[in-house]
Design an enzyme around this catalytic site. Structure first.
Site, PDB file in Angstrom:
ATOM      1  N   GLY A 144     -16.021 -24.102  94.997  1.00 48.40           N
ATOM      2  CA  GLY A 144     -15.858 -25.545  94.763  1.00 48.40           C
ATOM      3  C   GLY A 144     -14.412 -25.921  94.989  1.00 48.40           C
ATOM      4  N   ILE A 197     -11.753 -25.800  93.019  1.00 49.68           N
ATOM      5  CA  ILE A 197     -10.732 -24.834  92.579  1.00 49.68           C
ATOM      6  C   ILE A 197     -10.770 -23.587  93.473  1.00 49.68           C
ATOM      7  CG2 ILE A 197      -9.902 -23.420  90.650  1.00 49.68           C
ATOM      8  CD1 ILE A 197     -11.184 -25.570  88.761  1.00 49.68           C
ATOM      9  N   ARG A 230     -15.786 -19.018  83.412  1.00 51.56           N
ATOM     10  CA  ARG A 230     -16.287 -19.165  82.047  1.00 51.56           C
ATOM     11  C   ARG A 230     -16.616 -17.788  81.494  1.00 51.56           C
ATOM     12  NH1 ARG A 230     -14.526 -23.281  81.430  1.00 51.56           N
ATOM     13  NH2 ARG A 230     -15.427 -25.286  80.852  1.00 51.56           N
ATOM     14  N   GLU A 283     -15.623 -16.495  73.312  1.00 45.71           N
ATOM     15  CA  GLU A 283     -14.244 -16.850  72.959  1.00 45.71           C
ATOM     16  C   GLU A 283     -14.229 -17.928  71.864  1.00 45.71           C
ATOM     17  OE1 GLU A 283     -13.183 -18.231  77.013  1.00 45.71           O
ATOM     18  OE2 GLU A 283     -12.787 -20.179  76.113  1.00 45.71           O
ATOM     19  N   HIS A 333      -7.486 -18.870  77.713  1.00 47.77           N
ATOM     20  CA  HIS A 333      -8.112 -20.060  78.331  1.00 47.77           C
ATOM     21  C   HIS A 333      -7.063 -21.177  78.554  1.00 47.77           C
ATOM     22  CE1 HIS A 333     -12.219 -22.278  78.773  1.00 47.77           C
ATOM     23  NE2 HIS A 333     -11.320 -22.755  79.612  1.00 47.77           N
ATOM     24  N   ILE A 334      -6.076 -20.846  79.378  1.00 51.58           N
ATOM     25  CA  ILE A 334      -4.978 -21.800  79.614  1.00 51.58           C
ATOM     26  C   ILE A 334      -4.826 -22.190  81.080  1.00 51.58           C
ATOM     27  CG2 ILE A 334      -3.616 -21.107  77.583  1.00 51.58           C
ATOM     28  CD1 ILE A 334      -1.836 -19.444  79.556  1.00 51.58           C
TER      29      ILE A 334
HETATM   30  C1  8YV Z   1     -10.417 -26.873  79.420  1.00 53.04           C
HETATM   31  C2  8YV Z   1     -11.688 -25.795  81.300  1.00 53.04           C
HETATM   32  O1  8YV Z   1      -9.119 -26.882  78.961  1.00 53.04           O
HETATM   33  O2  8YV Z   1     -11.804 -27.838  82.450  1.00 53.04           O
HETATM   34  C3  8YV Z   1     -12.386 -26.817  82.107  1.00 53.04           C
HETATM   35  O3  8YV Z   1     -13.568 -26.604  82.430  1.00 53.04           O
HETATM   36  O4  8YV Z   1     -12.136 -24.727  81.162  1.00 53.04           O
HETATM   37  C4  8YV Z   1     -10.364 -26.110  80.707  1.00 53.04           C
HETATM   38  O5  8YV Z   1      -9.606 -26.819  81.632  1.00 53.04           O
HETATM   39  C5  8YV Z   1     -11.307 -26.306  78.356  1.00 53.04           C
HETATM   40  O6  8YV Z   1     -12.630 -26.316  78.748  1.00 53.04           O
HETATM   41  C6  8YV Z   1     -11.171 -27.075  77.056  1.00 53.04           C
HETATM   42  O7  8YV Z   1     -11.971 -28.227  77.042  1.00 53.04           O
END
Ligand code: 8YV
Length: 326
Positions: free
Chosen positions: A156, A158, A240, A269, A287-288
């Protein structure tokens, strides 16, 4: 006229709360207290809108208990926390935050790829622990990034950003697998070649996972897939938790069946499989991937724009179930 009531489930930029307060009666959680489902449901009961984060599960039970709810605006591009068909059935609009985080998240995918390949955090721990006495020829020797084969699972926005960085910045040979093949001009921009999942696993020197989570993608990378990868390969998960079988990955890393991994997301997580904490050849971040100040602000603003646009003007910028708008 009374302002519509909305709930903001997690702490967010105060400026964004202030903007929302111009249009809505806002119940917020700036103390960032963890709410269980029952606490969330109780607060949603009288709300027309919710500003949610990826950790808030919005399912049929929640919707049944929130009869006035008309929109949930997720501050995330991923929306596996939403039961979108259940939302559509109840005419609740779902929105997410695509595009604004694409480049930032692709940057981070590359940061994890490079940190794992070049053993950045492992060597830093060694240095900080006072273990560095002298230089040796093979000290923290890792794998190359430039000129190697970059595999991408999930192509996609990203995934394409990562492909462009690899192809144009590092001269990597980019291969990808996706549910559907990209248009030829997009493949050309990314210099990416479509391959089967099997070829991707067997050929990639660095394999980056960027596919959405769904029951179909659960454990898309498990023991069998890891066994197909090269012993020198590096696996990066910025997608994910649950897409990788973390227990199988920890075992593969420990037994050096693959060389390295970089992980930003985990099954269950913020808890993570304790085995991952004891293997040295994995870089772990909480998750940053989208966490830069401008990008998090843009995500929060887009979620707010969706709430304001829909509840005030009947329009949303990034609807996931636009049939609700019709
Ligand atoms: C979020 C993410 O910060 O956008 C997404 O899908 O995984 C992250 O950018 C996270 O999901 C918190 O809502």
């Amino acid at each position: 006229m009374n302002k519509p009531k909305i709930l903001v489930t997690r702490a967010v930029f105060p400026e964004v709360i202030a903007r929302l307060e111009q249009h809505f009666e806002v119940e917020h959680n700036q103390a960032d207290e963890p709410w269980n489902k029952e606490q969330l449901v109780r607060r949603l009961r009288d709300k027309a809108g919710a500003f949610t984060s990826g950790g808030d599960r919005i399912d049929a039970d929640v919707l049944a208990a929130a009869p006035q709810l008309r929109i949930c605006a997720n501050m995330a591009v991923g929306y596996n926390n939403f039961d979108v068909p259940a939302m559509t059935a109840r005419k609740v609009l779902a929105t997410n935050t695509p595009d604004v985080l694409t480049e930032t998240t692709a940057d981070f995918g590359f940061a994890l790829l490079m940190a794992a390949a070049r053993r950045v955090t492992e060597s830093e721990h060694y240095l900080r622990a006072g273990k560095w006495q002298r230089w040796t020829y093979d000290m923290f020797a890792g794998t190359d990034v430039h000129g190697t084969t970059l595999g991408i699972l999930g192509m996609g926005r990203i995934g394409q950003g990562i492909a462009r960085r690899g192809a144009h910045g590092f001269g990597m040979h980019v291969i990808y697998h996706n549910r559907s093949r990209l248009a030829p001009q997009v493949e050309a921009q990314c210099k990416a070649r479509y391959v089967s999942k099997q070829e991707l696993l067997e050929t990639a020197d660095h394999l980056v996972l960027v596919l959405p989570y769904s029951p179909e993608s659960h454990h898309a990378i498990g023991a069998a897939e890891l066994a197909r990868m090269k012993p020198t390969a590096n696996l990066v998960n910025i997608a994910r938790g649950g897409i990788v079988d973390d227990a199988a990955l920890a075992a593969a890393l420990r037994e050096k069946r693959i060389a390295a991994a970089g992980l930003d997301v985990y099954e269950g997580e913020p808890k993570l499989n304790p085995d991952l904490l004891t293997v040295p050849n994995v870089v772990l971040t909480p998750h940053i991937a989208s966490a830069t100040v401008p990008t998090r602000r843009a995500m929060a603003d887009l979620a707010a724009d969706n709430l304001i646009g829909f509840l005030v003007n009947g329009k949303a910028l990034t609807p996931l179930n636009p049939e609700v708008l019709a």
